[in-house]
Design an enzyme around this catalytic site. Structure first.
Site, PDB file in Angstrom:
ATOM      1  N   ARG A  42       0.824  -1.222   0.000  1.00  0.00           N
ATOM      2  CA  ARG A  42       0.000   0.000   0.000  1.00  0.00           C
ATOM      3  C   ARG A  42       0.856   1.271   0.000  1.00  0.00           C
ATOM      4  O   ARG A  42       0.423   2.311  -0.475  1.00  0.00           O
ATOM      5  CB  ARG A  42      -0.962  -0.019   1.200  1.00  0.00           C
ATOM      6  CG  ARG A  42      -2.054   1.061   1.160  1.00  0.00           C
ATOM      7  CD  ARG A  42      -3.108   0.803   2.224  1.00  0.00           C
ATOM      8  NE  ARG A  42      -4.221   1.744   2.187  1.00  0.00           N
ATOM      9  CZ  ARG A  42      -4.373   2.764   3.024  1.00  0.00           C
ATOM     10  NH1 ARG A  42      -3.494   2.980   3.987  1.00  0.00           N
ATOM     11  NH2 ARG A  42      -5.403   3.563   2.927  1.00  0.00           N
ATOM     12  N   ILE A  68      -7.094   7.581  -1.009  1.00  0.00           N
ATOM     13  CA  ILE A  68      -6.985   6.120  -1.073  1.00  0.00           C
ATOM     14  C   ILE A  68      -7.882   5.595   0.042  1.00  0.00           C
ATOM     15  O   ILE A  68      -7.843   6.085   1.171  1.00  0.00           O
ATOM     16  CB  ILE A  68      -5.520   5.642  -0.906  1.00  0.00           C
ATOM     17  CG1 ILE A  68      -5.409   4.110  -0.984  1.00  0.00           C
ATOM     18  CG2 ILE A  68      -4.875   6.140   0.378  1.00  0.00           C
ATOM     19  CD1 ILE A  68      -3.956   3.596  -1.054  1.00  0.00           C
ATOM     20  N   SER A  69      -8.719   4.616  -0.269  1.00  0.00           N
ATOM     21  CA  SER A  69      -9.707   4.138   0.700  1.00  0.00           C
ATOM     22  C   SER A  69      -9.038   3.486   1.903  1.00  0.00           C
ATOM     23  O   SER A  69      -7.913   2.981   1.817  1.00  0.00           O
ATOM     24  CB  SER A  69     -10.638   3.122   0.041  1.00  0.00           C
ATOM     25  OG  SER A  69     -11.323   3.710  -1.038  1.00  0.00           O
ATOM     26  N   GLN A  70      -9.767   3.489   3.006  1.00  0.00           N
ATOM     27  CA  GLN A  70      -9.326   2.834   4.240  1.00  0.00           C
ATOM     28  C   GLN A  70      -9.252   1.315   4.010  1.00  0.00           C
ATOM     29  O   GLN A  70     -10.175   0.732   3.430  1.00  0.00           O
ATOM     30  CB  GLN A  70     -10.370   3.163   5.310  1.00  0.00           C
ATOM     31  CG  GLN A  70     -10.109   2.583   6.656  1.00  0.00           C
ATOM     32  CD  GLN A  70     -11.332   2.744   7.565  1.00  0.00           C
ATOM     33  OE1 GLN A  70     -12.321   3.354   7.178  1.00  0.00           O
ATOM     34  NE2 GLN A  70     -11.253   2.167   8.741  1.00  0.00           N
TER      35      GLN A  70
END
Ligand code: SAH
Length: 218
Positions: A42, A68-70
């Protein structure tokens, strides 16, 4: 290539294991999904300045007003999509930095992904190639329209919040297929899963979420 490859070893296994444990505690059960959260680097999807925070369970800015999504939400949406998945193809709306795409990529045969910001798409296309991810087809465009050419899709995943249910996406869902999508105005979004049954669309609520909006038009 070499720069990215080196980057993969940059953050410790312990940090990643801590994230995976946290997601398990929050109810993520799928081994396949958890192992993808452990494996996908990530830190290569965010700016270098934020790399040290890449394995925290939070959304982070990726520039151009997007995020950026959790990891928990990525895991939750992927798990929900794949729980009923018997098929080949997934349509993704809101490519962004491609983290969700990378998590999903080895778990399905083919991903078609649509993003409205061309600069973002260009970078993401390169990033995924450098990570040896090849089963993704990219399109700059308006996600409200879906991508009719390759439909219907066994799964559709939307990573920006729609104020109302996008009818064209429902039309591009194969029989038995699933759509996972945040629905609602800012502050009142709910993660919805829609299953395409022979006689009706069944909608199930997966709980409150917070996403950037699915913008109308270009
Ligand atoms: N999937 C990403 C998160 C993306 S954030 C991840 O894994 O982290 C949401 C993305 O949706 C943004 O990149 C935004 O530009 C895009 N987006 C917003 N409205 C859109 C639309 N109508 N069509 C396509 N993409 C859209």
């Amino acid at each position: 290539m070499s720069q990215l490859r080196q980057g993969i070893g940059m953050t410790s296994a312990r940090t990643r294991d801590r994230l995976v444990r946290r997601l398990m505690e929050q109810g993520i059960r799928s081994e396949a999904v958890l192992s993808q959260i452990r494996n996908v680097p990530r830190h290569l999807f965010v700016d270098e300045a934020l790399a040290s925070r890449a394995y925290e369970d939070t959304a982070l800015p990726i520039g151009l007003g997007q995020t950026i999504s959790q990891p928990f939400i990525v895991a939750r949406m992927t798990e929900a999509l794949l729980a009923g998945f018997e098929g080949q193809s997934v349509l993704e709306i809101g490519t962004g930095c491609g983290y969700q795409t990378a998590v999903l990529s080895p778990l399905v045969k083919k991903i078609y992904t649509v993003e409205r910001i061309p600069e973002l798409l260009k970078k993401t296309r390169q990033r995924l190639r450098e990570l040896d991810i090849y089963n993704v087809q990219f399109r700059p465009g308006d996600g409200w329209e879906g991508w009719r050419k390759y439909g219907p899709y066994d799964g559709i995943i939307v990573t920006a919040a729609a104020e109302t249910m996008p009818q064209k996406l429902l039309q591009q869902l194969a029989p038995g297929g699933r759509l996972v999508i945040p629905i609602g105005p800012p502050g009142e979004q709910d993660l919805a899963m829609v299953v395409n049954h022979p006689d009706q669309f069944e909608q199930i609520s997966l709980g409150p979420v917070r996403f950037v909006p699915l913008v109308h038009g270009k």
